[in-house]
Design a protein around this motif. Structure first.
Motif, short mmCIF file in Angstrom:
data_model
loop_
_atom_site.label_atom_id
_atom_site.label_comp_id
_atom_site.label_asym_id
_atom_site.label_seq_id
_atom_site.Cartn_x
_atom_site.Cartn_y
_atom_site.Cartn_z
N GLN A 62 43.90 -111.63 -4.83
CA GLN A 62 43.94 -110.29 -4.24
C GLN A 62 43.79 -109.22 -5.32
OE1 GLN A 62 47.42 -109.86 -1.56
NE2 GLN A 62 47.45 -112.10 -1.49
N ASP A 63 44.50 -109.43 -6.44
CA ASP A 63 44.40 -108.47 -7.55
C ASP A 63 42.95 -108.34 -8.02
OD1 ASP A 63 47.13 -108.16 -7.42
OD2 ASP A 63 47.56 -109.46 -9.15
N LYS A 64 42.27 -109.47 -8.08
CA LYS A 64 40.88 -109.46 -8.52
C LYS A 64 40.00 -108.68 -7.55
CE LYS A 64 37.06 -112.53 -9.82
NZ LYS A 64 36.62 -113.93 -10.04
N LEU A 65 40.20 -108.92 -6.25
CA LEU A 65 39.41 -108.21 -5.25
C LEU A 65 39.70 -106.71 -5.27
CD1 LEU A 65 39.74 -110.72 -2.28
CD2 LEU A 65 37.63 -110.13 -3.46
N VAL A 66 40.97 -106.35 -5.41
CA VAL A 66 41.34 -104.94 -5.46
C VAL A 66 40.73 -104.28 -6.69
CG1 VAL A 66 43.26 -103.33 -5.79
CG2 VAL A 66 43.44 -105.15 -4.08
N ASP A 67 40.81 -104.94 -7.84
CA ASP A 67 40.24 -104.38 -9.06
C ASP A 67 38.74 -104.15 -8.92
OD1 ASP A 67 42.70 -104.39 -10.28
OD2 ASP A 67 42.37 -106.24 -11.41
N GLU A 68 38.05 -105.09 -8.25
CA GLU A 68 36.60 -104.94 -8.06
C GLU A 68 36.29 -103.76 -7.15
OE1 GLU A 68 35.32 -108.71 -6.65
OE2 GLU A 68 35.39 -109.67 -8.62
N VAL A 69 37.11 -103.59 -6.11
CA VAL A 69 36.92 -102.45 -5.22
C VAL A 69 37.14 -101.14 -5.96
CG1 VAL A 69 37.85 -101.24 -3.20
CG2 VAL A 69 37.46 -103.70 -3.10
N LEU A 70 38.21 -101.07 -6.74
CA LEU A 70 38.50 -99.84 -7.48
C LEU A 70 37.40 -99.53 -8.49
CD1 LEU A 70 42.34 -100.29 -8.10
CD2 LEU A 70 41.22 -98.81 -6.42
N MET A 71 36.88 -100.58 -9.11
CA MET A 71 35.80 -100.38 -10.07
C MET A 71 34.54 -99.86 -9.37
SD MET A 71 34.14 -103.08 -12.77
CE MET A 71 33.58 -104.16 -11.43
N LEU A 72 34.20 -100.44 -8.24
CA LEU A 72 33.03 -99.99 -7.49
C LEU A 72 33.25 -98.59 -6.95
CD1 LEU A 72 32.02 -103.19 -5.48
CD2 LEU A 72 30.78 -102.13 -7.37
N ASP A 73 34.49 -98.29 -6.57
CA ASP A 73 34.80 -96.97 -6.04
C ASP A 73 34.55 -95.90 -7.09
OD1 ASP A 73 35.61 -95.31 -3.99
OD2 ASP A 73 37.69 -95.27 -4.68
N GLU A 74 34.82 -96.23 -8.34
CA GLU A 74 34.59 -95.28 -9.42
C GLU A 74 33.11 -95.12 -9.72
OE1 GLU A 74 36.80 -96.75 -12.68
OE2 GLU A 74 38.76 -96.18 -11.89
N GLU A 75 32.34 -96.19 -9.50
CA GLU A 75 30.93 -96.18 -9.90
C GLU A 75 29.99 -95.73 -8.79
OE1 GLU A 75 30.13 -100.12 -11.20
OE2 GLU A 75 31.24 -99.89 -13.10
N ARG A 76 30.43 -95.81 -7.53
CA ARG A 76 29.50 -95.49 -6.44
C ARG A 76 29.13 -94.02 -6.47
NH1 ARG A 76 33.28 -95.74 -0.99
NH2 ARG A 76 34.74 -94.10 -1.59
N ASP A 77 27.94 -93.72 -5.94
CA ASP A 77 27.47 -92.34 -5.91
C ASP A 77 27.18 -91.94 -4.48
OD1 ASP A 77 24.96 -93.44 -5.20
OD2 ASP A 77 24.44 -93.67 -7.32
N GLU A 78 26.68 -90.73 -4.29
CA GLU A 78 26.47 -90.21 -2.95
C GLU A 78 25.33 -90.91 -2.23
OE1 GLU A 78 25.88 -86.06 -3.26
OE2 GLU A 78 27.94 -85.62 -3.91
N VAL A 79 24.45 -91.54 -2.97
CA VAL A 79 23.31 -92.21 -2.36
C VAL A 79 23.73 -93.56 -1.79
CG1 VAL A 79 21.01 -93.18 -2.75
CG2 VAL A 79 21.69 -91.03 -3.87
N ASN A 80 24.56 -94.26 -2.50
CA ASN A 80 24.98 -95.60 -2.08
C ASN A 80 26.50 -95.70 -2.18
OD1 ASN A 80 25.19 -98.26 -1.41
ND2 ASN A 80 24.46 -99.05 -3.37
N ASP A 81 27.16 -95.36 -1.09
CA ASP A 81 28.62 -95.33 -1.13
C ASP A 81 29.25 -96.41 -0.26
OD1 ASP A 81 29.26 -92.60 1.23
OD2 ASP A 81 27.97 -94.38 1.33
N ASN A 82 28.50 -97.46 0.05
CA ASN A 82 29.05 -98.55 0.85
C ASN A 82 29.58 -99.64 -0.04
OD1 ASN A 82 28.40 -97.48 3.42
ND2 ASN A 82 26.27 -98.06 3.10
N ILE A 83 30.83 -100.03 0.18
CA ILE A 83 31.43 -101.14 -0.56
C ILE A 83 31.45 -102.35 0.36
CG2 ILE A 83 33.53 -102.03 -1.61
CD1 ILE A 83 34.24 -99.25 -2.44
#
Length: 310
Positions: A62-83
């Motif tokens: 779970q920690d790994k999945l959450v960390d990946e989500v948080l990392m993607l959340d920081e990197e996503r932009d307005e063009v592609n904001d789907n996780i």
């Protein structure tokens, strides 16, 4: 466990379960699913009088999945904001899955849900399968003609595929026959893609966001209008439930003004949870299984004439 029924209908809007289903996990049996460590968890399904093994992400997973989500959340932009492929909620079990599993494998439910010609068992579509308990229970009942389990991300589908194999390989002196489960990616929020066909459409604990609640309400109407029966389960505190109910009532009005969940006595889940997946004080998780009121909705196509709630 048994519900109190009167001529095929509950005696009151609150259904009473006489025994609680229990869960147990085996810390010694760890699987790596898509590089996520997962543990085997045994879930007793009272309507089947048997236990089913699911796979849940360990706390490390779970920690790994959450960390990946948080990392993607920081990197996503307005063009592609789907996780996608990293949403951690579907990697662990939630209470409504057990409630829906027992509801759709109950003899009284199945007798009223036969296929179109009443000679064939019904087909089942599950939306947001998560760990796959609902699909696995339906499969174990061997009372469905076909089962399609869907999710908008791949990790839950891989958990379900692996768990299905585990249950097929379980040591059991009594030979069992199960219905095969087909898995597929499907996003209920992408309304440009129609629902796959099925006699019964179900979903358990997917109302995590307002947007998902609105989308699920529209999918319910889509299913009902084509003649499908719809079963929705929801644990306490899901933020998307009010939006779901508001949108469902809006879409049904003026055909139907009153539609709502009913309370069912279910059970909490056990096992460690990442604090961002399940916050402190959540009623869904406990050290040992405890009684928990779970919301359940069961609608048939004649809801357009009058409500057919459980």
């Amino acid at each position: 466990a048994a519900l109190l029924w009167n001529n095929g209908r509950p005696r009151s809007s609150t259904l009473v379960v006489h025994a609680f289903s229990t869960t147990s996990s085996s810390s010694s049996t760890i699987h790596s699913i898509d590089n996520i460590p997962c543990r085997e968890t045994s879930i007793y399904i009272s309507t089947l009088d048997q236990s089913i093994t699911i796979l849940e992400a360990t706390l490390e997973g779970q920690d790994k999945l959450v960390d990946e989500v948080l990392m993607l959340d920081e990197e996503r932009d307005e063009v592609n904001d789907n996780i996608v492929d990293n949403d951690p909620y579907g990697s662990v079990l939630w209470p409504a899955a057990l409630t829906v599993s027992e509801h759709i494998t109950r003899d009284s439910f199945l007798k009223s849900s036969d296929g179109d010609d009443n000679n064939h068992p019904p087909t089942l579509l599950e939306l947001g399968t998560g760990t796959g308990l609902v699909a696995l229970a339906a499969s174990a009942s061997n009372k469905y003609e076909s089962i399609l389990a869907t999710d908008y991300e791949t990790v839950p589908l891989k958990l379900l595929d692996a768990a299905y194999s585990l249950n097929q390989n379980d040591d059991n002196d009594i030979p069992t026959t199960t219905t095969p489960i087909v898995t597929s990616l499907f996003d209920i929020c992408n309304l440009s893609v129609p629902l796959p066909p099925a006699d019964i459409v179900c979903a358990a604990d997917i109302l995590y966001e307002k947007s998902t609640g609105i989308a699920l309400a529209k999918r319910c109407i889509e299913a009902l209008e084509r003649g499908s029966r719809v079963v929705i389960g929801c644990s306490p505190g899901r933020p998307g439930r009010p939006a779901f109910l508001e949108e469902l009532k809006r879409l049904l009005n003026p055909r139907l003004k009153e539609v709502d969940f009913v309370d069912v006595e279910g059970s909490t889940c056990t096992g460690e949870r990442n604090s961002l997946i399940c916050g402190a004080g959540s009623s869904s998780i406990s050290d040992e299984p405890e009684m928990l009121i779970v919301a359940l909705m069961d609608l048939t196509p004649d809801v357009f004439n009058h409500p057919s709630l459980i």
